[in-house]
Design an enzyme around this catalytic site. Structure first.
Site, mmCIF file in Angstrom:
data_model
loop_
_atom_site.group_PDB
_atom_site.id
_atom_site.type_symbol
_atom_site.label_atom_id
_atom_site.label_comp_id
_atom_site.label_asym_id
_atom_site.label_seq_id
_atom_site.Cartn_x
_atom_site.Cartn_y
_atom_site.Cartn_z
ATOM 1 N N LYS A 1 3.962 16.650 -5.358
ATOM 2 C CA LYS A 1 2.794 16.972 -4.282
ATOM 3 C C LYS A 1 2.984 16.112 -2.950
ATOM 4 C CE LYS A 1 1.040 12.328 -4.752
ATOM 5 N NZ LYS A 1 0.947 11.471 -3.638
ATOM 6 N N ALA B 1 10.182 7.479 -7.911
ATOM 7 C CA ALA B 1 9.268 6.685 -6.914
ATOM 8 C C ALA B 1 9.339 6.845 -5.526
ATOM 9 C CB ALA B 1 10.071 5.072 -7.166
ATOM 10 N N MET C 1 5.785 11.059 -4.466
ATOM 11 C CA MET C 1 5.259 12.622 -4.752
ATOM 12 C C MET C 1 4.914 12.841 -6.112
ATOM 13 S SD MET C 1 8.415 14.440 -2.401
ATOM 14 C CE MET C 1 7.683 16.004 -2.479
ATOM 15 N N ALA C 2 4.474 11.775 -6.640
ATOM 16 C CA ALA C 2 3.765 11.965 -8.050
ATOM 17 C C ALA C 2 4.755 12.630 -9.076
ATOM 18 C CB ALA C 2 2.549 12.814 -7.835
ATOM 19 N N GLY D 1 6.198 10.741 -11.541
ATOM 20 C CA GLY D 1 5.771 10.286 -12.831
ATOM 21 C C GLY D 1 4.630 11.009 -13.368
ATOM 22 N N ASP E 1 -3.195 10.202 -10.223
ATOM 23 C CA ASP E 1 -2.674 11.329 -9.699
ATOM 24 C C ASP E 1 -2.427 12.498 -10.842
ATOM 25 O OD1 ASP E 1 -2.574 10.658 -7.126
ATOM 26 O OD2 ASP E 1 -0.600 9.958 -6.982
HETATM 27 O O1 C5P Z 1 -3.312 5.131 -11.337
HETATM 28 P P1 C5P Z 1 -1.669 4.876 -10.866
HETATM 29 O O2 C5P Z 1 -0.980 4.372 -11.962
HETATM 30 O O3 C5P Z 1 -1.046 6.232 -10.277
HETATM 31 O O4 C5P Z 1 -1.961 4.067 -9.611
HETATM 32 C C1 C5P Z 1 -1.087 2.691 -9.488
HETATM 33 C C2 C5P Z 1 -1.743 1.898 -8.480
HETATM 34 O O5 C5P Z 1 -1.869 2.287 -7.255
HETATM 35 C C3 C5P Z 1 -2.707 1.138 -9.170
HETATM 36 O O6 C5P Z 1 -2.499 0.187 -10.011
HETATM 37 C C4 C5P Z 1 -3.328 0.570 -7.923
HETATM 38 O O7 C5P Z 1 -2.916 -0.365 -7.527
HETATM 39 C C5 C5P Z 1 -2.961 1.704 -6.904
HETATM 40 N N1 C5P Z 1 -4.105 2.576 -6.496
HETATM 41 C C6 C5P Z 1 -5.123 2.411 -5.877
HETATM 42 N N2 C5P Z 1 -6.243 3.312 -5.713
HETATM 43 C C7 C5P Z 1 -5.964 4.510 -6.196
HETATM 44 C C8 C5P Z 1 -4.991 4.838 -6.608
HETATM 45 C C9 C5P Z 1 -3.893 3.948 -7.146
HETATM 46 O O8 C5P Z 1 -5.327 1.113 -5.370
HETATM 47 N N3 C5P Z 1 -7.220 5.333 -5.911
#
Ligand code: C5P
Length: 312
Positions: free
Chosen positions: A19, A108, A111-112, A114, A148
């Protein structure tokens, strides 16, 4: 003579898209350390393929191939592994499954990739185990895995609120053509959000809101209008952490792109083109500028995680 029974398929393949965020507006922090978001996601045609097959009595086995596969963990810390475990736990069963991920989404890269693997594993295991988990339950499990992941299930173009996991489809006319500049190395999403907090200091942060211009440009299929409406609050902190990204953004514009921005938390940079021929032209120019690892073209919107084999 009796007709042969149809052979039961022992393998399921799911294709899940990467994405780009067309608008990524970041608000304040919530009590769990997440930021309140208002974002527009668009799924694009860079895919990971997730293949699952039974592994009776063997638990989860995970293998990964493709560019960047060597830096992705293949143990319980991998989000695809956690997705298989979570679905099995929800079903009250044991995850005896072999998972293979063929990476086409930059690792990493913002682009999401994972999240696509997690969404793809949920859909693939649900099909393999014939569990037919209701769609809304899959979305809930997806949100537990990462902010995501629900969008990777959803695909298309969607407005994301909350952590980015409360989704509403966005009306889009036609498609859009993208060029992605892939960087050497990755950027950690939490560190980019922390850098944003640091740059903002004590300033009061208004509630995030996607500008109407982005939604209007999408509904009218106006690429030029979309080019001037693209925005990403994570771009400044990503560039602060990796100054080389500014050179990539500048090179994309010099290569003829209508606009460029950091994709999500980076370091991939995304450039908008008028059409496919224009995208290829930008990609060629950008490659020869020598500012990034590799360049890919893609189209959006693409479909969310879906079974591609066995076919229906
Ligand atoms: O949920 P996910 O593992 O994708 O998020 C990775 C990190 O990105 C979270 O631990 C957080 O530090 C940050 N994040 C955030 N606010 C969001 C999404 C992600 O701070 N809305």
């Amino acid at each position: 003579m009796t007709a042969a029974l149809p052979e039961f398929s022992e393998t399921v393949v799911v294709r899940a898209p990467g994405k780009v965020n067309l608008a990524l507006c970041v608000g304040g922090l919530d009590e769990h350390g997440y930021h309140d978001l208002a974002t527009v996601f668009q799924a694009v045609s860079l895919f990971d393929d997730i293949t699952v097959s039974p592994n009776p009595g063997g638990g989860i086995e995970l293998t990964i191939s493709g560019e960047g596969a060597d830096v992705v963990p293949t143990d319980h810390t991998n989000i695809a592994w956690r997705a298989a475990e979570l679905l099995a736990r929800h079903l009250g069963t044991v995850a005896d499954v072999s998972i293979h991920i063929a990476k086409g989404i930059p690792v990493a890269g913002g682009m999401a990739g994972g999240s696509a693997d997690a969404a793809g594993t949920l859909v693939a295991c649900d099909a393999l185990w014939e569990s037919r988990v209701p769609r809304e339950v899959l979305y809930r499990l997806a949100a537990e895995l990462g902010a995501d992941v629900p969008f990777s299930l959803h695909g298309g173009t969607a407005l994301g609120l909350g952590r980015g996991d409360q989704l509403t489809s966005v009306l889009v006319r036609g498609g859009f053509h993208w060029v992605f500049a892939l960087a050497i190395g990755g950027l950690s999403t939490p560190s980019v959000y922390s850098k944003l907090d640091e740059l903002r200091g004590d300033r009061a942060i208004p509630e995030p809101r996607v500008p109407d211009a982005v939604l209007t440009a999408l509904s009218s299929g106006d690429t030029t209008a979309l080019a001037s409406a693209l925005l990403n609050d994570l771009q400044a902190p990503a560039v602060a952490l990796r100054a080389d990204l500014q050179r990539v953004l500048d090179a994309g514009l010099e290569a003829g792109a209508l606009a460029g921005l950091v994709s999500g938390s980076g370091p991939t940079c995304a450039f908008l083109a008028r059409d496919h021929v224009h995208a290829v032209d930008i990609a060629v120019n950008l490659s020869s500028a020598g500012v990034c690892r590799t360049v890919k073209t893609a189209e959006g919107p693409a479909q969310g995680a879906r079974v591609i084999s066995p076919g229906h």
